[in-house]
Design a protein around this motif. Sequence first.
Motif, PDB file in Angstrom:
ATOM      1  N   GLN A  53       5.353  11.817 -14.102  1.00 56.48           N
ATOM      2  CA  GLN A  53       4.424  11.918 -12.966  1.00 56.48           C
ATOM      3  C   GLN A  53       3.192  12.703 -13.381  1.00 56.48           C
ATOM      4  O   GLN A  53       3.286  13.813 -13.880  1.00 56.48           O
ATOM      5  CB  GLN A  53       5.113  12.600 -11.785  1.00 56.48           C
ATOM      6  CG  GLN A  53       4.226  12.724 -10.557  1.00 56.48           C
ATOM      7  CD  GLN A  53       4.968  13.344  -9.391  1.00 56.48           C
ATOM      8  OE1 GLN A  53       5.834  12.724  -8.788  1.00 56.48           O
ATOM      9  NE2 GLN A  53       4.660  14.595  -9.085  1.00 56.48           N
ATOM     10  N   GLY A  80       1.530   8.705  -5.523  1.00 57.21           N
ATOM     11  CA  GLY A  80       1.757   9.345  -6.817  1.00 57.21           C
ATOM     12  C   GLY A  80       1.240   8.486  -7.955  1.00 57.21           C
ATOM     13  O   GLY A  80       1.179   7.259  -7.855  1.00 57.21           O
ATOM     14  N   TYR A  82       1.805   7.723 -12.110  1.00 55.46           N
ATOM     15  CA  TYR A  82       2.824   7.867 -13.143  1.00 55.46           C
ATOM     16  C   TYR A  82       2.328   7.244 -14.442  1.00 55.46           C
ATOM     17  O   TYR A  82       1.711   6.179 -14.442  1.00 55.46           O
ATOM     18  CB  TYR A  82       4.133   7.209 -12.697  1.00 55.46           C
ATOM     19  CG  TYR A  82       4.647   7.754 -11.399  1.00 55.46           C
ATOM     20  CD1 TYR A  82       5.466   8.871 -11.371  1.00 55.46           C
ATOM     21  CD2 TYR A  82       4.278   7.167 -10.187  1.00 55.46           C
ATOM     22  CE1 TYR A  82       5.924   9.396 -10.165  1.00 55.46           C
ATOM     23  CE2 TYR A  82       4.728   7.678  -8.976  1.00 55.46           C
ATOM     24  CZ  TYR A  82       5.543   8.796  -8.972  1.00 55.46           C
ATOM     25  OH  TYR A  82       5.990   9.313  -7.784  1.00 55.46           O
TER      26      TYR A  82
END
Length: 625
Positions: A44, A367, A369
């Motif tokens: 992440q 998010g 990644y």
Amino acid sequence: MTPRCTSHATRSAWAIATLAAACWLWVPHAQAQAAGARAAPCPQRWIYEPPPTTAYLAPPFLSDSAGHFFWWEETTSPELVAVRDGKTLWRRRLNAMSPLGPFVLNASLMQDDLLVVAYGSTIEGRRTSDGRIVWSRDLHADLAPELRKAGLAKHTELQTSAAARVGRALVTATAAGYSGAWLTATATDGKPLWRTRIAGAAARMVADGDRLYVLLSQDSTGKPILAVDSNGKEVPPSPMSDAVSMALRGEEIVFDQEHVVTATIAPLPLSCPPNSPSCHPSPLFLTVSGFSGDQERWHFSHPVGLTWEHLLLLSDGSVLFVENQRVGRISPDGKLTPLCELPVDQRGYVAGLVHGDLVVAYHRSVGAYTIPGGPQLAATGWVMRGGGPAQGWAARASAPVPEVPFGPFPAGVADPVAQVAYVQTDAGATMALALADGTVKWRTQSPARPVGIWNGRVIVLEQRDTLASVFQMAQIDPVSGAEVATSQPIPIPDWGWGRPTLAPWGDPLTTDVRIEGDRARLSWDIVINGWPGGATIRPYTTSGRGDVDLTSGAVSLAPIKRVEEAKPISNPPYPFAAVLGGRKFTLSYAATATLTATDAKSGKRLWTRQLWSIVVPERVRVPPP
């Protein structure tokens, strides 16, 4: 990715013979890991979590060439938000919402420093640096002459359903209910260029060169696709390339003229003898196929449950495949190699590749990644539903939304992810209720019974004309409440002295609808066991079945059956109590139906809402002699 019943799942016989081998798909090679081992977590890079007052994040998710992201958040009032590396750059409150509830927001990056958003009857140009308005247009004012010409009131509510970038202009499709719709072209400086009236509201638009193709959400002419040139003049829609047609209808995932990838979910064909105890229905299989030059080049299949897929074209011609948590790479010959796994397993996300990061947007977080190997997105790949460096028409074709089953709910159904219930209310209309406080987000204009979800849309059985014994299966946008599509008519006969209705308080007509793949299976009964007041009527039951293709709206009906005998009245298809998100919802039903929300642990009352009342003057019906 929506489960779809198409021929792709049975495209070649050898696929069935090799399905056993296909079950290894998410298992890395034995030399690397033991069979069944999970792939390593995707590293992440950053995470964004909205303020506690935010109900959910919603598309569009756009990104500029520098990696700034833009979306809107549902709070006490909707806000447009810009984020970089997980940190908020700015948030700007949008104008007051429509009185009917949440609106549809369309947005496009016209240039790196200009974000153009359209919602309701408003079009705004905003600076990407701080979100401040550079210019704004009110379509009520622009379309005032058109509204007068159409015989509509000056303050008729307008709703922008779709938008597409055509050259240096943004074309919006704005509808005035069922009374008409207009295409309006606005330049990057906010000046109007042209406007054209079209046959109805637009479900989707695709730009191809100097032509704009529009898919109508409703059509009675048999020509659901229309085309206009760069001046807004309607032109014949053909010849139209297969890629444009597929992108417009949303039937395939189109990367460019040469790269088409489909993902279908369907059971394998299995012929079972009637009532065979040893023959069981096939499980669902996901089949992903790659085409080039209208020929299938590769495909693979594996068994699935409820999955959520994203396919992104990489610069080397391979495809990044995201299924729920798992991320893999499909080589040009159709071989899948696992790469990593996302840390969150949630339904309802959208994903895109931006600057080598896999950006995943859920309802409550976003998010970024890092993907092993640093894959790069192809120039015409799909990025965040239309944003990012890829701005071609094919990149803006949205992937279908997966089918997420609603949960049972008093007087209707509920979406536990969006925290919204769809229930029937007075006059039989469907109403969208926020589970948190019971506020009404929207309601249908005619009687409608909520039955489930398909392609991210609320599916209802609808009766537009209460004086006719005709029904339709309608698809409704869950955010705006706008009707997106309807099926062909479904006739249900009356019983001689009354017509069937969708009254929520009970009627001789009972219905049951089950959504299976791309089809809605409808069954109905009209049960006459007598008549109040002493009239003598021989009991009978009339039954029927129908099969509705949700993709095309086509309806096939089985012969109607009549049985000369009494039959017990079916119980309502919904429960009278349900627990969702720590709250208990109870329907108390006498002459008046009231929905009450309480805290599931303490029993403290949170809110109540009356759904309907049958305390109305008695209507006299004369039974047949």
